[in-house]
Motif scaffolding. Structure first.
Motif, PDB file in Angstrom:
ATOM      1  N   PHE A 231       0.989  -1.259  -0.115  1.00 32.19           N
ATOM      2  CA  PHE A 231      -0.042   0.022  -0.221  1.00 32.19           C
ATOM      3  C   PHE A 231       0.833   1.366   0.074  1.00 32.19           C
ATOM      4  O   PHE A 231       1.636   1.382   0.737  1.00 32.19           O
ATOM      5  CB  PHE A 231      -1.175   0.092   1.260  1.00 32.19           C
ATOM      6  N   ASN A 232       0.576   2.075  -0.940  1.00 27.92           N
ATOM      7  CA  ASN A 232       1.200   3.463  -1.046  1.00 27.92           C
ATOM      8  C   ASN A 232      -0.022   4.597  -1.220  1.00 27.92           C
ATOM      9  O   ASN A 232      -0.735   4.483  -2.386  1.00 27.92           O
ATOM     10  CB  ASN A 232       2.200   3.541  -2.110  1.00 27.92           C
ATOM     11  N   ALA A 235       0.038   6.341  -4.574  1.00 28.69           N
ATOM     12  CA  ALA A 235       0.227   5.556  -5.725  1.00 28.69           C
ATOM     13  C   ALA A 235      -0.969   5.982  -6.521  1.00 28.69           C
ATOM     14  O   ALA A 235      -2.064   5.774  -6.081  1.00 28.69           O
ATOM     15  CB  ALA A 235       0.289   4.067  -5.605  1.00 28.69           C
ATOM     16  N   CYS A 238      -3.789   2.444  -7.289  1.00 25.68           N
ATOM     17  CA  CYS A 238      -3.920   1.720  -5.930  1.00 25.68           C
ATOM     18  C   CYS A 238      -4.861   0.720  -5.905  1.00 25.68           C
ATOM     19  O   CYS A 238      -5.907   0.910  -5.745  1.00 25.68           O
ATOM     20  CB  CYS A 238      -4.335   3.057  -4.993  1.00 25.68           C
ATOM     21  N   ASN A 349       1.977  10.655  -9.232  1.00 26.03           N
ATOM     22  CA  ASN A 349       1.924  10.194  -7.666  1.00 26.03           C
ATOM     23  C   ASN A 349       2.336  11.273  -6.861  1.00 26.03           C
ATOM     24  O   ASN A 349       3.068  10.959  -5.721  1.00 26.03           O
ATOM     25  CB  ASN A 349       2.891   9.112  -7.751  1.00 26.03           C
ATOM     26  N   ASP A 424     -12.084   6.124  -4.101  1.00 30.03           N
ATOM     27  CA  ASP A 424     -11.160   6.412  -5.019  1.00 30.03           C
ATOM     28  C   ASP A 424     -11.761   6.443  -6.400  1.00 30.03           C
ATOM     29  O   ASP A 424     -11.968   5.155  -7.075  1.00 30.03           O
ATOM     30  CB  ASP A 424     -10.039   5.199  -5.115  1.00 30.03           C
TER      31      ASP A 424
END
Length: 430
Positions: A231-232, A235, A238, A349, A424
């Protein structure tokens, strides 16, 4: 030999007489309960949150058994709650010896109390859990051991009701599954598997009960993105948001799905993966409100989520479906992770958000540059391996339902707000 035969015959006659007396007593007992004519079955199915793992029980079983004149029952039409096991034999033994060492708080306990309050004395509310902890959705579908056990319990409930001459219907189920699909990267299509499960459970339950009514799904949202190894939050692509986003889209867009709510506003046991007993109870009230809508055949208007995000150069406007206005940012019940949980992520990003403003049923996001081609996110943040309202993936946006709807647990009042589902989504460019 003749003497022994006479003894055996006498013993058999005695047994027949005893069984006859017992049968008469059962009939009398059922006749005394003639006011109960319809059993409404709404079980919970999923993984660890569905079976209440780690949630210390806040519901007293004696009180639950006596609630609403005993109208809350198990799949056996009795009041022996808390004996769940994926192994039917172990579950049977637990019931016999009354073993409740692993008897946790379930969402359906709180749900059933609210439904019992809102229905007549001719209605029983049948509840029980199903599923298996730590299991991806692909291993909970038709033909799996948890699925077969769930069907067996539904059939037990149906037969238990029919033996008493009662009508039986299963209008809905409560869904609590998704954590393992987020964290284990199974590379499956969650939406496709979920819809297939709904199709299969409808077919199999209708075969058992003979009902024409479709089973509807009251769906929570799993929010364990920080527990996924890759997980980022910055990103652009995602993958960890795919499962919670699917759950949001289904409750928002699909007529067979109804919202209960996300898990992030709750306390988690050790801030890990399981919500605590009080949280299960509060979530149960949200499930009950959706269930009552289903029973009354009212429009699905529950759940707080976005339906459009538009870019106007350096500003993003997100419009929301708001069950109980006004919208508010609550930084008391949920700690502020920054910008109330919102972010605007560029294709390279970066998070370009600078300011967040509520305006009626919309939220305006002011950015440092053009938001064209960006994703807008909410509650996609948090400390690594943490869950819940203080340090996990979270946001502060809720409606005001809790100003009028609360629940009491051990003398303390808890507001039942609708918190915004994690999301998202791409931004439409004006």
């Amino acid at each position: 030999m003749v003497f022994l035969s006479l003894i055996c015959t006498f013993a058999s006659m005695k047994q027949i007489i005893l069984f006859t007396i017992f049968g008469v007593l059962v009939l009398i007992s059922c006749r005394d309960s003639d006011e109960y004519k319809t059993v409404v079955c709404i079980p919970v199915y999923g993984q660890s949150l569905a079976i209440g793992e780690d949630a210390i029980r806040v519901t007293d079983f004696d009180s639950l058994a006596n609630y609403a004149n005993g109208r809350i029952v198990t799949e056996n039409m009795d009041h022996r709650f808390g004996y769940y096991d994926i192994n039917p034999l172990k579950q049977f033994v637990k019931r016999i010896i009354r073993h409740q060492k692993r008897s946790f708080e379930l969402t359906v306990y709180g749900m059933a109390e609210v439904i019992a309050d809102k229905t007549g004395i001719d209605t029983l509310v049948c509840i029980f859990p199903g599923g298996q902890d730590g299991t991806v959705i692909a291993d909970l579908g038709k033909g799996s051991k948890p699925y077969n056990k769930f069907l067996h319990d539904i059939e037990t409930a149906y037969c238990s009701a029919k033996r008493r001459g009662w009508d039986f219907v299963m209008p809905a189920l409560c869904w609590m599954q998704g954590e393992t699909d987020v964290t284990s990267y199974p590379r499956t299509n969650y939406r496709s598997l979920f819809l297939q499960f709904v199709k299969d459970i409808n077919h199999d339950v209708k075969r058992i009960t003979g009902q024409k009514q479709d089973i509807e799904v009251i769906c929570y949202q799993s929010n364990p993105v920080t527990r996924a190894s890759n997980f980022n939050p910055l990103a652009y692509n995602c993958s960890e948001t795919s499962v919670p986003e699917t759950q949001l889209e289904l409750v928002r867009d699909h007529p067979s799905f109804h919202a209960s709510g996300p898990t992030y506003p709750y306390n988690f046991v050790h801030e890990i993966i399981h919500i605590d007993g009080e949280s299960q109870k509060c979530h149960g009230v949200l499930v009950a409100l959706a269930a009552i809508d289903i029973l009354k055949k009212e429009d699905n208007m529950r759940g707080l989520f976005p339906f459009r995000a538009q870019s106007h150069n350096n500003e993003v406007v997100v419009d929301f479906s708001v069950p109980c206005p006004p919208l508010t940012f609550d930084t008391i019940l949920v700690s502020n992770p920054g910008h109330y949980g919102f972010s605007v992520i560029t294709p390279d990003n970066r998070n370009i958000i600078q300011k967040v403003i509520i305006q009626n049923n919309r939220v305006r996001l002011i950015c440092s540059e053009s938001s064209k081609g960006c994703h807008v996110r909410y509650a996609v943040n948090g400390e690594k391996m943490k869950s819940g309202r203080l340090n996990g993936p979270r946001g502060n946006l809720r409606d005001s339902q809790g100003d009028s709807i609360t629940t009491a647990i051990h003398g303390k009042s808890y507001p039942i707000h609708n918190w915004c589902y994690q999301f998202d989504m791409p931004i439409d460019f004006d």
